[in-house]
Design a protein around this motif. Structure first.
Motif, short mmCIF file in Angstrom:
data_model
loop_
_atom_site.label_atom_id
_atom_site.label_comp_id
_atom_site.label_asym_id
_atom_site.label_seq_id
_atom_site.Cartn_x
_atom_site.Cartn_y
_atom_site.Cartn_z
N ARG A 164 0.92 -1.36 -0.24
CA ARG A 164 0.10 -0.07 -0.41
C ARG A 164 1.00 1.15 -0.17
NH1 ARG A 164 -5.16 -1.85 4.19
NH2 ARG A 164 -6.17 -2.32 2.72
N TYR A 166 0.28 5.15 0.52
CA TYR A 166 -0.95 6.73 0.73
C TYR A 166 -0.41 7.98 0.60
CZ TYR A 166 -2.04 2.62 4.09
OH TYR A 166 -2.15 1.67 4.85
N THR A 174 -8.12 15.18 -0.44
CA THR A 174 -8.28 13.85 -0.21
C THR A 174 -7.55 13.29 0.22
OG1 THR A 174 -7.51 13.45 -2.73
CG2 THR A 174 -10.26 13.89 -2.29
N THR A 176 -5.35 9.62 -0.38
CA THR A 176 -5.49 8.04 -1.21
C THR A 176 -4.65 7.21 -1.25
OG1 THR A 176 -4.72 9.88 -3.92
CG2 THR A 176 -5.00 7.48 -3.47
N THR A 190 -4.83 0.14 -8.56
CA THR A 190 -6.19 0.74 -8.07
C THR A 190 -5.77 1.65 -6.97
OG1 THR A 190 -6.14 -0.87 -6.14
CG2 THR A 190 -6.93 -1.17 -8.40
N MET A 191 -6.83 2.68 -7.45
CA MET A 191 -6.27 3.48 -6.46
C MET A 191 -7.72 3.80 -5.64
SD MET A 191 -4.93 7.40 -8.41
CE MET A 191 -4.58 6.48 -9.58
N ALA A 192 -7.72 4.63 -4.42
CA ALA A 192 -9.51 4.80 -4.62
C ALA A 192 -8.98 6.59 -3.33
CB ALA A 192 -9.76 4.08 -2.98
N HIS A 193 -9.64 7.41 -3.91
CA HIS A 193 -9.21 8.82 -3.48
C HIS A 193 -10.56 9.31 -2.06
CE1 HIS A 193 -6.72 9.44 -6.95
NE2 HIS A 193 -7.62 8.63 -6.87
N VAL A 194 -10.33 9.15 -1.14
CA VAL A 194 -11.02 9.71 -0.26
C VAL A 194 -11.84 10.72 0.50
CG1 VAL A 194 -11.87 8.90 2.23
CG2 VAL A 194 -9.68 7.21 1.03
N ARG A 230 -12.19 2.83 3.11
CA ARG A 230 -11.79 3.25 2.48
C ARG A 230 -12.73 4.71 2.82
NH1 ARG A 230 -8.78 -0.04 1.27
NH2 ARG A 230 -7.90 -0.46 -0.95
N LYS A 231 -13.66 4.96 4.62
CA LYS A 231 -14.68 6.21 4.78
C LYS A 231 -13.49 6.94 6.06
CE LYS A 231 -17.31 3.28 7.15
NZ LYS A 231 -19.04 2.79 7.06
#
Length: 355
Positions: A164, A166, A174, A176, A190-194, A230-231
């Protein structure tokens, strides 16, 4: 043997022995505290026990963050320049010889800032290019880049298992979370923008890897993010003026937040998420570095040209290190094969930053 011959031999031996003695002296301070002095474009090498600077080395233009190699021989510095002329280099310092080496040219990648050393490689943010990258000192090549498309990707953390990455993205509000893709696109990630609070800058991941805490510099809050979900789990209102950095202690029990706006160091209990104490360290608190055993925190007080030493048992300032202008980013340099190296290795093993 003539006196002239003896004198010549003595001079030759001195030429051999003096560099060896200098190198031995340079390695004597371990762990060494590395402090960037932004206003002087220099890296200060500090004895953390005597609280004294033992050497200074050029660190290039606008140095902001620093990391050291795992054997404590080299330091890598981001040359930022985002608010004037964006930089495109990582400065390199030989910590044994105490001299600057040729810088790493990042080419089109602009405004490098956040740094992390993982598996012998230097990960960095390139804020001006909305990208993160990785430099391999063994090959002297940039061997990986990935565009995030976020505004002001400022700081980053890499998990010890490299699974991972970050980042905090100040102007996108955000953080990420990146993971290797399973059946994803050709990037392999894969990426998640929180979405978090306003202006997330300093952040850290809990030692167990389950939570990410982001200090929001524009609204005085801290966002507690559930990494797996992811929140945001909770938003803590701290009323900081301009939060700069956030760090977990190695045992994960406390969270330290520096406030560049008023000079406070805010200490929270990580389990209850409640404030324990606010310590005024000066006119503005910036970089935070914690000792491997968790006993002390070193806090850069940029406007006052010093580093405050905070005892994490008594929660009080117990000393100060006078520095050059604008101290900020800091790191530990631990020589391989020393007792300190084992201590810091154990501390890192506890702080795995993996779920």
């Amino acid at each position: 043997m003539s006196r002239a011959r003896v004198s010549t031999l003595s001079a030759r031996w001195l030429g051999v022995l003096l560099p060896i003695a200098a190198a031995a002296q340079a390695q004597a301070v371990s762990p060494a505290l590395l402090v960037l002095e932004k206003g002087n474009h220099s890296l200060a090498i500090v004895d953390p026990e005597q609280l004294e600077i033992v050497a200074r080395v050029d660190a290039g233009n606008d140095p902001h963050e620093v990391v050291a190699s795992e054997d404590g021989r080299f330091a890598y510095v981001s040359n930022y320049g985002a608010f004037s002329t964006p930089g495109h280099t990582l400065s390199v310092v030989d910590l044994v010889a105490r001299r600057a080496l040729p810088a790493v040219d990042l080419g089109a990648l602009r405004a490098p800032h956040g740094l992390e050393l993982a598996d012998g490689k230097v990960y960095f943010t390139a804020e001006g290019s909305k990208t993160i990258g990785r430099y391999d000192p063994a090959t002297r090549q940039i061997d990986w880049t990935l565009g995030l498309g976020q505004d002001r990707t400022h700081m980053l953390v890499v998990s010890r298992d490299l699974q991972r990455v970050y980042t905090s993205n100040v102007n996108s509000d955000t953080v990420t979370i990146l993971e290797p893709a399973k059946g994803g696109d050709v990037s392999g990630w894969t990426m998640a923008h929180v979405p978090v609070g306003k202006g997330p800058e300093g952040f850290d991941v809990s030692p167990d890897g389950k939570e990410l805490w982001a200090a929001n510099s524009h609204d005085g809050t801290v966002s507690v993010v559930d990494v797996g979900a992811r929140k945001v789990l909770q938003t803590l209102t701290l009323n900081t003026k301009f939060a700069n950095r956030l760090k977990f202690t190695p045992d994960g029990q406390r969270v330290l937040i520096s406030d560049l706006g008023n000079g406070d160091l805010v200490i929270l209990d990580a389990a209850t998420r409640r404030e324990m104490k606010r310590i005024s360290v000066g006119r503005g608190a910036a970089g935070i570095l914690i000792a491997g055993d968790g006993s002390r925190a070193f806090v850069a007080v940029s406007p006052d040209d010093c580093v405050a030493v905070v005892d994490l048992k008594s929660l009080s300032v117990t000393g100060r290190i006078s520095t050059g202008k604008g101290p900020d980013g800091m790191a530990w340099a631990v020589a391989a094969g020393t007792p300190a190296a084992q201590e810091y290795k154990l501390a890192k093993a506890v702080s795995t930053r993996r779920p």
